[in-house]
Design an enzyme around this catalytic site. Sequence first.
Site, PDB file in Angstrom:
ATOM      1  N   LYS A 124       0.897  -1.088  -0.156  1.00 50.58           N
ATOM      2  CA  LYS A 124       0.358   0.443  -0.117  1.00 50.58           C
ATOM      3  C   LYS A 124       0.537   1.144  -0.179  1.00 50.58           C
ATOM      4  O   LYS A 124       2.045   1.187   0.414  1.00 50.58           O
ATOM      5  CB  LYS A 124      -0.971   0.056   1.209  1.00 50.58           C
ATOM      6  CG  LYS A 124      -1.910   0.636   1.115  1.00 50.58           C
ATOM      7  CD  LYS A 124      -3.489   0.183   0.796  1.00 50.58           C
ATOM      8  CE  LYS A 124      -4.443   0.981   0.562  1.00 50.58           C
ATOM      9  NZ  LYS A 124      -5.907  -0.431  -0.367  1.00 50.58           N
ATOM     10  N   ASP A 164      -7.399   4.056  -4.658  1.00 51.02           N
ATOM     11  CA  ASP A 164      -7.809   3.891  -2.796  1.00 51.02           C
ATOM     12  C   ASP A 164      -8.287   4.973  -3.283  1.00 51.02           C
ATOM     13  O   ASP A 164      -8.517   6.282  -4.158  1.00 51.02           O
ATOM     14  CB  ASP A 164      -6.750   3.681  -1.642  1.00 51.02           C
ATOM     15  CG  ASP A 164      -7.091   3.120  -0.587  1.00 51.02           C
ATOM     16  OD1 ASP A 164      -7.871   1.625  -1.215  1.00 51.02           O
ATOM     17  OD2 ASP A 164      -7.044   3.902   0.759  1.00 51.02           O
TER      18      ASP A 164
HETATM   19  P1  NDP Z   1     -12.888   7.358  -2.859  1.00 47.29           P
HETATM   20  O1  NDP Z   1     -11.776   8.773  -2.293  1.00 47.29           O
HETATM   21  O2  NDP Z   1     -13.842   6.709  -3.857  1.00 47.29           O
HETATM   22  O3  NDP Z   1     -14.552   7.684  -1.784  1.00 47.29           O
HETATM   23  C1  NDP Z   1     -14.311   8.454  -0.479  1.00 47.29           C
HETATM   24  C2  NDP Z   1     -15.143   8.625   0.343  1.00 47.29           C
HETATM   25  O4  NDP Z   1     -15.487   8.123   1.633  1.00 47.29           O
HETATM   26  C3  NDP Z   1     -15.906   9.081   0.019  1.00 47.29           C
HETATM   27  O5  NDP Z   1     -17.194   9.850  -0.157  1.00 47.29           O
HETATM   28  C4  NDP Z   1     -14.974  10.186   0.841  1.00 47.29           C
HETATM   29  O6  NDP Z   1     -16.150  11.318   1.934  1.00 47.29           O
HETATM   30  C5  NDP Z   1     -15.286   9.408   2.405  1.00 47.29           C
HETATM   31  N1  NDP Z   1     -14.060   9.138   3.488  1.00 47.29           N
HETATM   32  C6  NDP Z   1     -13.328   9.606   3.231  1.00 47.29           C
HETATM   33  N2  NDP Z   1     -12.360   9.619   4.229  1.00 47.29           N
HETATM   34  C7  NDP Z   1     -13.275   9.334   5.227  1.00 47.29           C
HETATM   35  C8  NDP Z   1     -12.931   9.887   6.491  1.00 47.29           C
HETATM   36  N3  NDP Z   1     -11.752  10.285   6.837  1.00 47.29           N
HETATM   37  N4  NDP Z   1     -14.153   9.968   7.338  1.00 47.29           N
HETATM   38  C9  NDP Z   1     -15.463  10.401   6.895  1.00 47.29           C
HETATM   39  N5  NDP Z   1     -15.855   9.748   5.333  1.00 47.29           N
HETATM   40  C10 NDP Z   1     -14.490   9.741   4.453  1.00 47.29           C
HETATM   41  O7  NDP Z   1     -12.771   5.667  -1.857  1.00 47.29           O
HETATM   42  P2  NDP Z   1     -13.003   5.252  -2.659  1.00 47.29           P
HETATM   43  O8  NDP Z   1     -14.572   4.537  -2.775  1.00 47.29           O
HETATM   44  O9  NDP Z   1     -12.109   3.804  -3.908  1.00 47.29           O
HETATM   45  O10 NDP Z   1     -12.527   3.881  -1.294  1.00 47.29           O
HETATM   46  C11 NDP Z   1     -13.692   3.865   0.362  1.00 47.29           C
HETATM   47  C12 NDP Z   1     -13.223   2.512   0.838  1.00 47.29           C
HETATM   48  O11 NDP Z   1     -12.487   1.371   0.399  1.00 47.29           O
HETATM   49  C13 NDP Z   1     -11.133   2.860   1.261  1.00 47.29           C
HETATM   50  O12 NDP Z   1     -11.310   2.148   2.751  1.00 47.29           O
HETATM   51  C14 NDP Z   1     -10.504   1.767   1.401  1.00 47.29           C
HETATM   52  O13 NDP Z   1      -9.782   1.701   0.962  1.00 47.29           O
HETATM   53  C15 NDP Z   1     -11.709   0.955   0.230  1.00 47.29           C
HETATM   54  N6  NDP Z   1     -10.821  -0.245  -0.381  1.00 47.29           N
HETATM   55  C16 NDP Z   1     -11.280   0.890  -2.063  1.00 47.29           C
HETATM   56  C17 NDP Z   1     -10.932  -0.167  -2.886  1.00 47.29           C
HETATM   57  C18 NDP Z   1     -11.234   0.347  -4.249  1.00 47.29           C
HETATM   58  O14 NDP Z   1     -10.823  -0.468  -5.319  1.00 47.29           O
HETATM   59  N7  NDP Z   1     -11.174   1.711  -4.824  1.00 47.29           N
HETATM   60  C19 NDP Z   1     -10.823  -1.891  -3.036  1.00 47.29           C
HETATM   61  C20 NDP Z   1     -10.928  -2.358  -1.320  1.00 47.29           C
HETATM   62  C21 NDP Z   1     -11.045  -1.336  -0.407  1.00 47.29           C
HETATM   63  P3  NDP Z   1     -15.315  12.914   0.742  1.00 47.29           P
HETATM   64  O15 NDP Z   1     -16.310  13.405  -0.012  1.00 47.29           O
HETATM   65  O16 NDP Z   1     -16.448  13.877   2.201  1.00 47.29           O
HETATM   66  O17 NDP Z   1     -13.913  13.007   0.795  1.00 47.29           O
HETATM   67  O1  2IT Z   2      -7.629  -1.976  -0.676  1.00 48.06           O
HETATM   68  C1  2IT Z   2      -7.665  -2.356  -2.291  1.00 48.06           C
HETATM   69  O2  2IT Z   2      -7.498  -3.761  -2.091  1.00 48.06           O
HETATM   70  C2  2IT Z   2      -7.343  -1.501  -3.047  1.00 48.06           C
HETATM   71  N1  2IT Z   2      -7.694  -0.256  -3.481  1.00 48.06           N
HETATM   72  C3  2IT Z   2      -7.379  -1.613  -4.553  1.00 48.06           C
HETATM   73  C4  2IT Z   2      -5.566  -2.453  -4.362  1.00 48.06           C
HETATM   74  C5  2IT Z   2      -5.455  -3.163  -5.590  1.00 48.06           C
HETATM   75  O3  2IT Z   2      -4.776  -3.013  -6.937  1.00 48.06           O
HETATM   76  O4  2IT Z   2      -6.854  -3.475  -6.773  1.00 48.06           O
END
Ligand code: NDP
Ligand code: 2IT
Length: 444
Positions: A124, A164
Site C-alpha cells: 500500500k 484507493d
Molecule cells: P473514494 O475516494 O472514491 O471515496 C471515499 C469516500 O469516503 C468519500 O465519500 C469520502 O468523503 C469518504 N471518506 C474518506 N475519508 C473519510 C473520513 N476520514 N471520514 C469520513 N468519510 C471519509 O475512495 P474509495 O471509494 O475508493 O474507497 C473507500 C473505501 O474502500 C476505503 O476504505 C478504501 O480503502 C476501500 N477500498 C477501495 C477499493 C477500491 O478499489 N477503490 C478496493 C477495496 C477497498 P469525501 O468526499 O468527503 O472525501
Molecule cells: O484496498 C484495496 O484492495 C484497494 N484499494 C485496491 C487495490 C488494488 O490493487 O486494486
Amino acid sequence: MKAIDVVNDLKRRFPAEPEYIQAVEEVVSTIEDVYNEHPEFERVNLIERLCIPDRIFSFRVSWIDDKGRVRNNMGYRVQHNNAIGPYKGGIRFHSSVNLSILKFLAFEQTFKNSLTTLAMGGAKGGSDFSPRGKSDMEVMRFCQAFVAELWRQLGPDRDVPAGDIGVGGREVGYMYGMYKKMARENTGTFTGKALEFGGSLVRPEATGYGNVYFLLNMLATRGIDIKGKRVAISGSGNVATYTAKKLMALGAKVISMSDSDGCIHVPDGLSEEQLEYIFTLKNLYRGRISEFAEEYGCEYVPGGKPWGYPCDIAMPSATQNELDGDAARALLANGCIAVSEGANMPSTPEAIKEFLAARILYAPGKAANAGGVSVSGLEMAQNAQKQAWTAEEVDEKLRRIMADIHAQCVKYGQEADGYVNYVKGANTAGFMKVARAMMAQGVL
Ligand code: NDP
Ligand code: 2IT
C-alpha cells in the site's frame, strides 16, 4: 515467539501506530489456534516476519501549486509481503495518511490478496496530499512528482499500484503516464487504468459489485432474498456508488449515503436518477453530499453517520474505524441482519465483537471488498497477454472469485453450531496460503 507475544512486542516497538497494531491484533488473535498447531511456523518466527513489512519507502514530494508556490508532502510505499506474487495494492491520497494507516492497509492487503486465488503479494502507498480543492493541473503535477520518486521500486512483476481513497482513474492515468516516461516500458504496472491504455472493463465497478456478490453468498446461507431489503451505505465515492448501483439493480433500497461532512437519509430508497446525481456530484465535480440534500430536499445530518436508521443491511464503504460499538448496537437494535464491509477495517474491534455476539452475518473487508484487487489481478493478466476481455467475461470471473472467497471463509470459519465466523475464516484462509509459501521459500 508465541503469536500473542509478537503482538505485545510490536505494541512496544511501534507505540505510535494504533491502526497497524489494531489490524495485526485482529488477525493474530483469530489465527492463534491454527498457528499453534504448526510448531514449524514458530521455529522460523514466521508470524513476526509476516507482521513486519518487507520494506518501506518514505520520501518528500515537492510540487508547485497554481500560484507558483512550492508545496511539500510526504510520500510512502509499504511493500509488505511478496511470498505469493508481486507486491500489489492501492495508493491513498488523503490528509490523514501516515505510516500507521499505510502499514495497516498493506498488512490487510496481504491477506486479502491471498484470498483472491490470484498471485499477488500485499502493498500500500500514498501521501498526505489532499486532492480536495486542488485543480486538475495541481493534481497532475503532484502525481508526477510522486511517481518521479517512486518509479524505481515499481514494475509489472515487482510492485503494481492502483487506486484507493482520493485516487481514481484520473490520478492513476497521471501516475502511469509518468511511470511509463521514466521506466521506458509499457507493460501495465498500474491497475485501474483507462480502457484506451490497458485498463480492464469492470475494474471501476469491481469493489462495489464484488461486495454485493459476497453479500448474496452470505444471504444464501440463510435463504434470505436481497429484494426489498433496506441498505445503509457510508461514503459516496467509488466503492459506495457502485455498491448502491448493484444493490438497486437487484431490487434493494439504498436508504443512506455519506461523505466526510455528513450523511443523507432517504427512507424509501434512492431512485436511479438520484444515484446518478450523487455519482456525478462526487466523482466529476467532487462536491458535497449536502448538495444532494438541498437538490432533493431530503434529511441531511451534518457530521452524521448512517448507522442510526432502521435498515436490514449495512455496508460501510468510506474509511477505517467509522463504525464503533455504539453504532453497532444501534444497527442491531434497528434490526440489521448483515454487515458487509466495502471499506478496509471500518468496524472497530468493539463493533466486531457486537456483530459476532449477535451472530449476524458479518463480512470483514479483506473478504468482502476483495473484488477490487481481484479485477486488478485480472487487469494484470490481460496486460500480460496483451488482450482485453469482455465485460461479461470479467464480471463472471469476479462472481466466481467472490464465491470462492466465501467458500474459503466457510471452510475455515464455520463453528460447531453452524455459525460462520467470517473474520476467523478469512484470516485463517488468507494466512495459511501465505504461511505455506513463506515456509517453502526459506527465511528471507
Ligand atoms: P473514494 O475516494 O472514491 O471515496 C471515499 C469516500 O469516503 C468519500 O465519500 C469520502 O468523503 C469518504 N471518506 C474518506 N475519508 C473519510 C473520513 N476520514 N471520514 C469520513 N468519510 C471519509 O475512495 P474509495 O471509494 O475508493 O474507497 C473507500 C473505501 O474502500 C476505503 O476504505 C478504501 O480503502 C476501500 N477500498 C477501495 C477499493 C477500491 O478499489 N477503490 C478496493 C477495496 C477497498 P469525501 O468526499 O468527503 O472525501
Ligand atoms: O484496498 C484495496 O484492495 C484497494 N484499494 C485496491 C487495490 C488494488 O490493487 O486494486
